[in-house]
Enzyme design. Structure first.
Site, mmCIF file in Angstrom:
data_model
loop_
_atom_site.group_PDB
_atom_site.id
_atom_site.type_symbol
_atom_site.label_atom_id
_atom_site.label_comp_id
_atom_site.label_asym_id
_atom_site.label_seq_id
_atom_site.Cartn_x
_atom_site.Cartn_y
_atom_site.Cartn_z
ATOM 1 N N ALA A 114 64.526 47.071 -29.744
ATOM 2 C CA ALA A 114 63.915 46.011 -30.544
ATOM 3 C C ALA A 114 64.235 44.662 -29.912
ATOM 4 C CB ALA A 114 64.444 46.058 -31.975
ATOM 5 N N ASP A 115 63.229 43.795 -29.867
ATOM 6 C CA ASP A 115 63.467 42.453 -29.339
ATOM 7 C C ASP A 115 63.664 41.479 -30.503
ATOM 8 O OD1 ASP A 115 60.935 41.797 -30.353
ATOM 9 O OD2 ASP A 115 59.956 41.990 -28.406
ATOM 10 N N SER A 116 63.843 40.210 -30.174
ATOM 11 C CA SER A 116 64.143 39.225 -31.218
ATOM 12 C C SER A 116 63.004 39.097 -32.232
ATOM 13 C CB SER A 116 64.472 37.873 -30.598
ATOM 14 O OG SER A 116 63.404 37.410 -29.805
#
Length: 81
Positions: free
Chosen positions: A37-39
């Site tokens: 998961a990214d920001s």
């Protein structure tokens, strides 16, 4: 609201957002390392938790949450009774 209900909401949200099977997500699942998961993904999860449970999470609090279980703990500790 139960731990299972909160966990299920998080699993369903992550599965939809990240295109993974909900069954592959448990309380030990790490957002960044296991789900990549990214920001933006994490921001969307925070928004979902805030909207669904009425909790408010600071950027510092969000940054400290690394696993699904920690997210569930936060919601249970901060949700309005």
């Amino acid at each position: 609201m139960t731990r299972e209900e909160v966990g299920e909401l998080i699993r369903v949200h992550l599965a939809e957002e990240l295109d993974v099977e909900p069954s592959a997500i448990d309380e030990r699942t790490r957002f960044k390392e296991d789900l990549e998961a990214d920001s933006l993904d994490l921001y969307m999860l925070v928004q979902e938790l805030e909207d669904s449970y009425g909790v408010r999470m600071t950027d510092e609090q969000a940054a400290a949450i690394a696993t699904v279980g920690q997210a569930v703990d936060f919601v249970l500790a901060h949700a309005a009774a």
